[in-house]
Design an enzyme around this catalytic site. Structure first.
Site: not given
Ligand code: SAH
Length: 374
Positions: A115, A128, A135, A139, A142, A366
């Site tokens: 995205e 962004c 990933c 974390c 997230c 975010c």
């Protein structure tokens, strides 16, 4: 009872063949202009065809082959396909904030999904972008970190996200009329410094002037990292004045080990030392990102401690109210806790701002990028 699977000696020997990952097709942005010229010559076209293609793509943000009228019509499609294979296939784009925020979901050549989010403000427009599909940093707050890493993106796939955003600004597709893309933040999916060589080449393509790049200002580009210390130092030594953002989220190792698991490898002290090395080498202010999570990392004493470890350095703190992610019990801080936290940092003379969180209702803020097609 006999176990039929016990004796394997009689079974035919199956060779394990690892699935071969087909890399994305090479694109002008992967090749660079000189190699693109060589490729043209190799295929029997004049070398300058590469320059013509590059002027349209980088210089005019043009993806419409029918506008490439300076290429002879008989060769146009072939040369276009050779240098500009379509790497991003739009699955959907959803908007909010009266059409000034747009999140696009892209399907890559191998089916991987990523995205990007374009945000228009009164004085600037920021895209962004993603540097990886998924990933590997895990974390817990997230959404991207929950599903693990699929693969690194290529230079072409990264630069195409930026070129597409620039195209959407000049064509007036984004609400607010014709405009220009001014900023790029590596804050989409992925850990950019875990795909280091690729993002570095991608950054060069963003800042080089046409016909070898998009001509953006390096200062308008922000690389956000969980804190891969050797890579931060390497980036500092490259001599490119991009902005560095460090996702700190806690001033103490005990909590940061939980919130940013890579802290178990490089701790708060080491990450900040690398950040100050970056400021010394580049003279650029390092941004410290801190997601405000209710009753987890937002205590006043932690704000005080954060101010204490940052004071006197070229930095500012960017607080991000936690954006909700599926399955997480965590939520954003109470306003009074946030205010006390801000005051505690400011007492040390450290500048602090609270991020205006765009795109929340389209899961485009975010930590909300999870790339689902449904
Ligand atoms: N991997 C890089 C860049 C991607 S995330 C990094 O971690 O820096 C960009 C920023 O959004 C990071 O600071 C990240 O920690 C933060 N973030 C992640 N999930 C979030 C959430 N749910 N709410 C608010 N910020 C979040």
């Amino acid at each position: 009872m006999t176990n039929e699977l016990q004796d394997v000696s009689s079974l035919p020997q199956l060779k394990f063949v690892a699935p071969r990952r087909v890399p994305p097709p090479l694109h002008l942005a992967d090749l660079g202009l000189a190699k693109a010229q060589e490729l043209c010559v190799e295929k029997g076209y004049p070398k300058f065809r590469a320059d013509q293609i590059a002027k349209h793509w980088y210089g005019r943000f043009d993806n419409d082959i029918s506008n490439y009228t300076d290429l002879p019509s008989v060769q146009r499609e072939e040369i276009f396909a050779l240098l500009l294979p379509q790497l991003l296939n739009e699955v959907k784009t959803i908007t909010c904030d009266n059409g000034t925020t747009a999140k696009s979901l892209w399907r890559l050549h191998d089916g991987a999904l990523v995205e990007s989010v374009l945000m228009r403000y009164t004085d600037r427009a920021t895209v962004c972008i993603s540097s990886q599909a998924g990933c590997g940093m895990a974390c817990p707050f997230c959404a991207t970190g929950q599903s693990g890493l699929t693969r690194n993106l290529s230079v072409g796939e990264i630069v195409s996200q930026v070129q597409q955003a620039a195209a959407d600004m000049v064509s007036g597709k984004i609400a607010g009329g014709v405009g220009r893309l001014s900023n790029v933040v590596f804050m989409g999916m992925g850990e950019p410094l875990a795909n280091y060589n690729t993002i570095l080449t991608a950054i060069r393509r963003m800042i080089d002037p046409a016909p070898n790049g998009l001509g953006l200002s390096a200062r308008g580009i922000t690389v956000s990292t969980v804190g891969l210390v050797p890579r931060i130092k390497q980036l500092a030594d490259e001599g490119i004045p991009v902005t560095l953002a460090v996702s700190l989220h806690a001033p103490d190792d005990e909590l940061r080990n939980e919130l940013v698991p890579v802290n178990n490898r490089w701790n708060v002290r080491e990450v900040l030392d690398a950040a100050w090395y970056y400021t010394r080498k580049t003279k650029r202010r390092v941004s410290i990102e801190y997601a405000m999570i209710r009753d987890i990392n937002d205590q006043e004493w932690r704000g005080d401690r954060l101010g204490r470890i940052l004071r006197g350095h070229l930095t500012h703190v960017n607080l991000i109210p936690l954006n909700p992610t599926p399955g997480s019990k965590w939520t954003a801080s109470r306003p009074e806790d946030e205010a006390a936290f801000v005051a505690a940092i400011e007492r040390h003379g450290v500048p602090v701002t609270v991020r205006d969180t765009r795109g929340r209702e389209i899961d485009g803020a975010c930590g909300q990028l999870a790339a689902k097609a449904d």
